[in-house]
Design an enzyme around this catalytic site. Structure first.
Site, PDB file in Angstrom:
ATOM      1  CG  ASP A 107       8.116 -16.767  43.133  1.00 65.42           C
ATOM      2  OD1 ASP A 107       7.405 -17.599  42.569  1.00 65.42           O
ATOM      3  OD2 ASP A 107       8.869 -15.968  42.536  1.00 65.42           O
ATOM      4  CG  ASP A 209       7.751 -20.595  39.134  1.00 65.37           C
ATOM      5  OD1 ASP A 209       8.284 -19.653  38.544  1.00 65.37           O
ATOM      6  OD2 ASP A 209       8.153 -21.769  39.037  1.00 65.37           O
ATOM      7  CD  GLU A 266       6.831 -17.505  35.071  1.00 69.76           C
ATOM      8  OE1 GLU A 266       7.874 -17.155  34.511  1.00 69.76           O
ATOM      9  OE2 GLU A 266       6.748 -18.577  35.697  1.00 69.76           O
ATOM     10  CG  HIS A 339      13.419 -13.701  38.525  1.00 74.39           C
ATOM     11  ND1 HIS A 339      12.081 -13.373  38.623  1.00 74.39           N
ATOM     12  CD2 HIS A 339      13.456 -15.038  38.364  1.00 74.39           C
ATOM     13  CE1 HIS A 339      11.352 -14.462  38.518  1.00 74.39           C
ATOM     14  NE2 HIS A 339      12.158 -15.488  38.371  1.00 74.39           N
ATOM     15  CG  ASP A 340      12.630 -15.758  34.854  1.00 78.38           C
ATOM     16  OD1 ASP A 340      13.601 -16.203  35.498  1.00 78.38           O
ATOM     17  OD2 ASP A 340      11.447 -16.092  35.067  1.00 78.38           O
TER      18      ASP A 340
HETATM   19  C1  GLC Z   1       9.785 -19.409  36.310  1.00 75.39           C
HETATM   20  C2  GLC Z   1      10.746 -18.568  37.120  1.00 75.39           C
HETATM   21  C3  GLC Z   1      12.142 -18.922  36.717  1.00 75.39           C
HETATM   22  C4  GLC Z   1      12.368 -20.378  37.038  1.00 75.39           C
HETATM   23  C5  GLC Z   1      11.309 -21.251  36.380  1.00 75.39           C
HETATM   24  C6  GLC Z   1      11.305 -22.621  36.967  1.00 75.39           C
HETATM   25  O1  GLC Z   1       9.807 -19.135  34.977  1.00 75.39           O
HETATM   26  O2  GLC Z   1      10.460 -17.223  36.955  1.00 75.39           O
HETATM   27  O3  GLC Z   1      13.106 -18.116  37.315  1.00 75.39           O
HETATM   28  O4  GLC Z   1      13.640 -20.767  36.589  1.00 75.39           O
HETATM   29  O5  GLC Z   1      10.014 -20.765  36.566  1.00 75.39           O
HETATM   30  O6  GLC Z   1      10.768 -22.591  38.258  1.00 75.39           O
END
Ligand code: GLC
Length: 562
Positions: A107, A209, A266, A339-340
């Site tokens: 990641d 990310d 993402e 995980h979110d």
């Molecule tokens: C992304 C991750 C999340 C994190 C955020 C800040 O959305 O998936 O878990 O809290 O970025 O890095």
């Protein structure tokens, strides 16, 4: 096999033909007896993951971190957090995974670091240090207030005052996650160097990310204040800012080109119509996680307390839009969980009582859409949400902020907690349930987050021995994708689009065709049997099937005759 099917299959890259499994390492398996998961724990479970047909494992951040956002606050990109293990453990993981034909995916958190990162410590030390412009610094307004009224994604102002430097720094997320300044070429080169370090170690790809936030607009204007707190969501001000793709093309050229690793971004804020510029021939990434379908059960809102009713047709339309957008260019990462997110059976089927049947039906859709399926740990066991009685029991930083925002917006404590129950990221973060022993076999110590109460019946050991389990169904589907390449390469066409009770689509290539029909209702539904006339049943969640009828939560795959 038909020639055209074979041709299409041959033209695919390795990551288009496999299944990716997401591990949240803190909750996977603790081999050190500390209550948090370890890299050695992932090594121990590689055979389990191989049995699910997984060809790549995406691990959420394991770099050294104060762990205030569970690793998404990186203090040192070149070191692993000691709670997870050592670089030797990591090398072993990469090597052991390779033996099983599995690649490890890291990641990459490149929008921000932790405020404990040495880069930030140096940048904040003065206005003229060598890294002074590696982060985004601005003077206070004349009255000492923040440069503008943006609200961070986790709630509260997106600016925090730094006493030493006597300036504000910008943070898209929490105050301990300062944003890096992508306008600084030297900083960018340092990020690319870091990414190449991990590729040299042998990782097979990156999940990138929060990528839509790296580019900021030239002028930082105030947005229309929200009456709730006088702030304006930073997402609306900075997501997908013009010029972002030029920066990312540089990342691609410097890091990805010439490797066989994949990059999946993402990218909240990128809509299907824009995918052509982001993925595929002219794009930057191999795949891109959009948020369209995942926001449907939240009524399209970022604020949890505003959640609204939603319709299956909206979910289907969102999925179809992404399928259409990647039909001839690019590739799609299919995901219902990460995980979110809350657990998919709870999120997409809140009123269903038979959650096992629901999880199997959703799995069928996930594994038969066009793209690479991403399965999140526990999803293959049919995990449901937790509902803890007090906000203090929640660990997730955004759950606390969303709870506060709900109260500020005039909701009662009960309503605010109900929103947390429905949407908290901790729903996804409870420990993996390996068996029915204490703490579900996850740890011998007190787990960092409570284990779900259902662990005695919902765990790997029990489901492994039960042919009716969700786990068995995932394994069956993984095999089916190998046996029926049409499920990997076939074109997608949505069928019966207007139906609110079922989701149906075909996958076609020349004369070969598969039809998938999934009943989202806990009641029998019917459809025109003609749709599957002259086709054979490939699988049904219920064993057998009758053309024209679906039992409650049944999903079927029919196949054209050779
Ligand atoms: C992304 C991750 C999340 C994190 C955020 C800040 O959305 O998936 O878990 O809290 O970025 O890095």
């Amino acid at each position: 096999m038909q020639d055209d099917l074979q041709e299409r299959l041959d033209s695919l890259k390795w990551w288009q033909k496999t299944i990716v499994y997401e591990v949240y390492p803190k909750s996977f398996l603790d081999t050190a007896g500390n209550g948090t998961g370890t890299i050695a724990g992932i090594v121990q479970k590689l055979d389990y993951l191989a049995s699910l047909g997984v060809g790549a494992i995406w691990i959420t951040p394991i770099y050294r971190s104060p762990m205030k956002d569970n690793g998404y606050d990186v203090a040192d990109y070149y070191a692993l957090d000691p709670s997870f293990g050592t670089m030797d453990d990591m090398d072993e993981l990469i090597a052991e995974a390779k033996k099983r034909n599995i690649r490890i995916v890291m990641d990459l958190v490149m929008n921000h670091t932790s405020d404990e990162n040495a880069w930030f410590v140096e940048s904040s030390s003065s206005k003229d240090n060598p890294k002074s412009d590696w982060y985004i610094w601005r003077d206070a307004k004349d009255d000492g207030s923040a440069p503008n009224n943006w609200r961070g994604i986790f709630g509260g102002p997106a600016w925090t005052w730094d006493e030493t430097r006597q300036q504000y720094y910008l943070h898209t997320f929490a105050d301990f996650q300062p944003d890096l300044n992508w306008e600084c070429a030297e900083m960018r080169q340092e990020l690319y160097r870091m990414a190449r370090f991990w590729l040299d170690k042998g990782v097979g790809g990156f999940r990138i990310d929060a990528v839509t936030y790296i580019k900021k607009p030239e002028v930082f204007c105030d947005g229309t204040p929200d009456p709730m707190d006088g702030l304006f969501p930073i997402h609306d001000a900075t997501a997908n800012t013009e010029g972002i793709l030029d920066l990312l093309q540089e990342f691609k050229a410097e890091v990805m080109d010439g490797t066989d690793a994949f990059a999946v971004a993402e990218a909240n804020g990128v809509v299907p119509e824009e995918l052509v510029n982001w993925v595929g021939n002219h794009g930057v990434f191999d795949m891109l996680f959009e948020f369209g379908h995942i926001l449907v059960p939240q009524g399209g809102n970022e604020n949890w307390y505003e959640s609204d009713d939603w319709k299956l047709t909206q979910l289907k339309a969102a999925l179809s839009a992404s399928q259409r957008a990647t039909r001839t260019n690019g590739w799609y990462p299919i995901y219902f969980e990460n995980h979110d997110q809350a657990r998919s059976v709870s999120m997409f089927l809140p009123d269903v009582s038979n959650k096992i049947a629901g999880a199997k039906m959703l799995a069928t859709v996930l594994m038969t859409l066009r793209g690479t399926p991403f399965v999140y740990q526990g999803q293959e066991l049919g995990y449901e949400n937790v509902a803890w009685p007090a906000i203090d029991m929640y660990n997730d930083v955004s759950s606390h902020n969303q709870y506060k925002m709900a109260l500020q917006a005039g909701k009662t404590e009960e309503e605010a907690l109900a929103a947390v129950h429905a949407h908290s990221r901790d729903n996804a973060r409870t420990p993996m349930q390996w068996d029915a022993s204490e703490n579900a076999g996850f740890t011998s110590a007190t787990p960092w987050l409570p284990v779900h109460d259902d662990y005695a019946t919902c765990n790997v050991m029990v489901e492994h021995g039960d042919k009716g389990s969700v786990l068995w169904w995932y394994r069956t589907l993984a095999k089916l994708r190998i046996e029926l390449p049409i499920l990997v390469v076939g074109d997608y066409t949505e069928l019966m689009c207007e139906r609110e009770d079922l989701y149906a689509f075909s996958r076609g290539c020349g004369a070969a065709q598969a039809v998938v029909i999934a009943n989202f209702r806990e009641a029998e539904v019917s459809y025109e049997a003609q749709l599957v006339q002259d086709m054979d049943l490939a699988i049904s969640t219920h064993g057998d099937a009758t053309p024209g009828v679906l039992r409650p939560l049944e999903a079927v795959v029919y196949l054209s005759r050779e």
